[in-house]
Write a protein that holds these residues in place. Sequence first.
Motif, mmCIF file in Angstrom:
data_model
loop_
_atom_site.group_PDB
_atom_site.id
_atom_site.type_symbol
_atom_site.label_atom_id
_atom_site.label_comp_id
_atom_site.label_asym_id
_atom_site.label_seq_id
_atom_site.Cartn_x
_atom_site.Cartn_y
_atom_site.Cartn_z
ATOM 1 N N ASN A 141 0.991 -1.676 0.055
ATOM 2 C CA ASN A 141 0.298 0.323 0.171
ATOM 3 C C ASN A 141 1.226 1.513 0.015
ATOM 4 O O ASN A 141 1.966 1.269 0.735
ATOM 5 N N TYR A 142 0.172 2.165 -1.013
ATOM 6 C CA TYR A 142 1.347 3.709 -0.622
ATOM 7 C C TYR A 142 0.002 4.463 -1.020
ATOM 8 O O TYR A 142 -0.261 4.578 -1.270
ATOM 9 N N LYS A 143 0.728 5.503 0.830
ATOM 10 C CA LYS A 143 -0.411 6.827 0.781
ATOM 11 C C LYS A 143 0.637 7.594 0.811
ATOM 12 O O LYS A 143 1.134 7.412 2.108
ATOM 13 N N ASN A 144 0.278 8.271 0.662
ATOM 14 C CA ASN A 144 1.047 9.863 1.443
ATOM 15 C C ASN A 144 2.579 9.954 1.708
ATOM 16 O O ASN A 144 2.373 10.123 2.280
ATOM 17 N N GLY A 145 2.841 8.947 0.809
ATOM 18 C CA GLY A 145 4.661 9.225 0.819
ATOM 19 C C GLY A 145 4.972 7.980 1.797
ATOM 20 O O GLY A 145 6.157 7.822 1.938
ATOM 21 N N VAL A 146 3.757 7.470 1.858
ATOM 22 C CA VAL A 146 4.726 5.890 3.196
ATOM 23 C C VAL A 146 4.250 4.182 2.255
ATOM 24 O O VAL A 146 3.180 4.732 1.803
ATOM 25 N N LEU A 147 4.647 3.830 2.051
ATOM 26 C CA LEU A 147 5.303 3.006 0.973
ATOM 27 C C LEU A 147 4.408 1.328 2.682
ATOM 28 O O LEU A 147 5.721 1.912 3.544
ATOM 29 N N GLU A 148 3.745 0.544 2.877
ATOM 30 C CA GLU A 148 4.109 -0.004 3.390
ATOM 31 C C GLU A 148 3.621 -1.948 2.934
ATOM 32 O O GLU A 148 2.588 -1.798 2.023
ATOM 33 N N VAL A 149 4.663 -2.369 3.241
ATOM 34 C CA VAL A 149 4.496 -4.006 2.644
ATOM 35 C C VAL A 149 4.848 -4.688 3.799
ATOM 36 O O VAL A 149 4.979 -5.264 4.757
ATOM 37 N N THR A 150 3.472 -5.315 3.286
ATOM 38 C CA THR A 150 3.476 -6.912 4.889
ATOM 39 C C THR A 150 3.288 -7.884 4.145
ATOM 40 O O THR A 150 3.110 -8.527 2.819
ATOM 41 N N PHE A 151 3.545 -9.056 4.415
ATOM 42 C CA PHE A 151 4.140 -10.599 4.418
ATOM 43 C C PHE A 151 3.836 -11.269 5.367
ATOM 44 O O PHE A 151 3.860 -11.285 6.470
ATOM 45 N N ARG A 152 3.471 -12.485 4.930
ATOM 46 C CA ARG A 152 2.727 -13.036 6.092
ATOM 47 C C ARG A 152 4.435 -14.700 6.321
ATOM 48 O O ARG A 152 4.995 -14.557 5.182
ATOM 49 N N ARG A 153 4.419 -14.619 7.720
ATOM 50 C CA ARG A 153 5.912 -15.509 7.690
ATOM 51 C C ARG A 153 5.412 -17.290 7.235
ATOM 52 O O ARG A 153 4.287 -17.597 7.911
#
Length: 165
Positions: A141-153
């Motif tokens: 997800n990329y919003k307001n200059g912040v990229l968030e990437v989520t992975f399952r372990r």
Amino acid sequence: MVGIRKRKDFFEDFGSELFDNLEEIIEALLEDMGDSGPFVYGFSIIHLPGEAPELRELGNVPEHSEDEENLFPSEIRDPLIDIFESEELVHVLAELPEIEKEDLLLHATAHNLEIRILGASEYSQDIELPARVDPKSAKANYKNGVLEVTFRRCAEERPVEIEIN
């Protein structure tokens, strides 16, 4: 009658010639900056067990030195990247101001995440993940200059005892 003392102007002691061209100097500086946008500065300290603490700067304000005359932001600055992990997930947060979503490319393996920025300021960073992850489970997800990437372990592969015949 006691004499009335006149209050002296603060700038009389310094001489007004020091401040005569202050407005011209400020206008010249603003002109040199152009349409650069806001100045941003921050830092994080990463301290991993058994390693020396690492100070990471972020933003578009350059480091200052006494002999340096150029005080304007540089075009390329490493983004601030934080990694959080829980029992089930690994979250990667990256600060990427003024980058368009279309200019971001992400590639992942079980141990790494590569962030590439295309366009005027090419950038690439390979991030080692703290745990083995399922790259197919990635959600970004990329919003307001912040990229968030989520992975399952992924379940860690544990050593298996081998019986000798």
